[in-house]
Design a protein around this motif. Structure first.
Motif, mmCIF file in Angstrom:
data_model
loop_
_atom_site.group_PDB
_atom_site.id
_atom_site.type_symbol
_atom_site.label_atom_id
_atom_site.label_comp_id
_atom_site.label_asym_id
_atom_site.label_seq_id
_atom_site.Cartn_x
_atom_site.Cartn_y
_atom_site.Cartn_z
ATOM 1 N N GLU A 2 11.514 62.603 42.129
ATOM 2 C CA GLU A 2 12.586 63.274 40.674
ATOM 3 C C GLU A 2 12.284 62.608 39.276
ATOM 4 O O GLU A 2 12.340 62.962 38.794
ATOM 5 C CB GLU A 2 13.998 62.404 40.948
ATOM 6 N N ARG A 3 11.254 61.533 39.659
ATOM 7 C CA ARG A 3 11.277 60.640 37.920
ATOM 8 C C ARG A 3 9.955 62.018 37.650
ATOM 9 O O ARG A 3 9.801 62.347 36.201
ATOM 10 C CB ARG A 3 10.566 59.178 38.572
ATOM 11 N N TRP A 6 11.608 64.810 36.035
ATOM 12 C CA TRP A 6 12.563 64.643 34.991
ATOM 13 C C TRP A 6 11.776 64.566 34.279
ATOM 14 O O TRP A 6 11.820 65.479 32.739
ATOM 15 C CB TRP A 6 13.302 63.520 35.479
ATOM 16 N N VAL A 22 11.371 68.420 45.398
ATOM 17 C CA VAL A 22 12.638 67.936 45.050
ATOM 18 C C VAL A 22 13.602 68.326 45.932
ATOM 19 O O VAL A 22 14.062 67.341 46.478
ATOM 20 C CB VAL A 22 12.966 67.354 43.768
ATOM 21 N N GLN A 23 14.344 69.517 46.037
ATOM 22 C CA GLN A 23 14.992 69.880 46.457
ATOM 23 C C GLN A 23 14.790 70.118 48.060
ATOM 24 O O GLN A 23 15.895 69.725 48.786
ATOM 25 C CB GLN A 23 15.724 71.574 45.878
ATOM 26 N N GLU A 41 21.903 64.128 45.373
ATOM 27 C CA GLU A 41 21.850 64.271 44.269
ATOM 28 C C GLU A 41 21.704 63.584 42.894
ATOM 29 O O GLU A 41 21.214 63.718 42.414
ATOM 30 C CB GLU A 41 21.910 66.178 43.997
ATOM 31 N N MET A 42 22.991 63.980 42.813
ATOM 32 C CA MET A 42 23.997 63.584 42.034
ATOM 33 C C MET A 42 23.667 61.365 41.669
ATOM 34 O O MET A 42 23.006 61.521 40.443
ATOM 35 C CB MET A 42 25.086 63.511 41.736
ATOM 36 N N LEU A 44 21.143 60.304 43.253
ATOM 37 C CA LEU A 44 19.469 60.290 42.558
ATOM 38 C C LEU A 44 19.102 60.964 41.083
ATOM 39 O O LEU A 44 18.546 59.595 40.148
ATOM 40 C CB LEU A 44 18.526 61.056 43.355
ATOM 41 N N LYS A 45 19.635 61.394 40.595
ATOM 42 C CA LYS A 45 19.481 61.971 39.192
ATOM 43 C C LYS A 45 20.111 60.794 38.146
ATOM 44 O O LYS A 45 19.545 60.852 36.935
ATOM 45 C CB LYS A 45 20.463 63.260 38.870
ATOM 46 N N ARG A 46 20.733 60.636 38.218
ATOM 47 C CA ARG A 46 21.956 59.127 37.619
ATOM 48 C C ARG A 46 21.151 58.274 38.061
ATOM 49 O O ARG A 46 20.861 57.671 36.685
ATOM 50 C CB ARG A 46 23.388 59.257 38.508
ATOM 51 N N VAL A 48 17.835 58.338 38.271
ATOM 52 C CA VAL A 48 16.340 58.321 37.512
ATOM 53 C C VAL A 48 16.791 58.737 35.930
ATOM 54 O O VAL A 48 15.804 58.295 35.134
ATOM 55 C CB VAL A 48 15.788 58.991 38.410
ATOM 56 N N ARG A 49 18.270 58.963 35.934
ATOM 57 C CA ARG A 49 17.525 60.080 34.610
ATOM 58 C C ARG A 49 19.559 58.871 33.343
ATOM 59 O O ARG A 49 18.183 58.576 32.512
ATOM 60 C CB ARG A 49 18.692 61.315 33.664
#
Length: 56
Positions: A2-3, A6, A22-23, A41-42, A44-46, A48-49
């Motif tokens: 994911e990184r 991103w 990633v998916q 997913e949320m 993980l995104k939180r 990483v981002r």
């Protein structure tokens, strides 16, 4: 993974292959852990981002 995705998104170079990888990983993890894919997913995104600031 994911990184990397991103970083590619920010650089405007995200490939379909990276996005699919990633998916697939998110979907597999969600299935194995019994958690909803959306929640995985949320989170993980939180992570990483918007990482937590490191403690001083």
């Amino acid at each position: 993974m994911e990184r990397s995705a991103w970083e590619q998104i920010q650089a405007g170079t995200l490939t379909v292959e990276t996005a699919l990888a990633v998916q697939r990983a998110v979907t597999a993890f969600a299935a194995e852990s019994g958690q909803p894919r959306f929640d995985v997913e949320m989170a993980l995104k939180r992570l990483v981002r918007h990482p937590e600031p490191e403690a001083a």
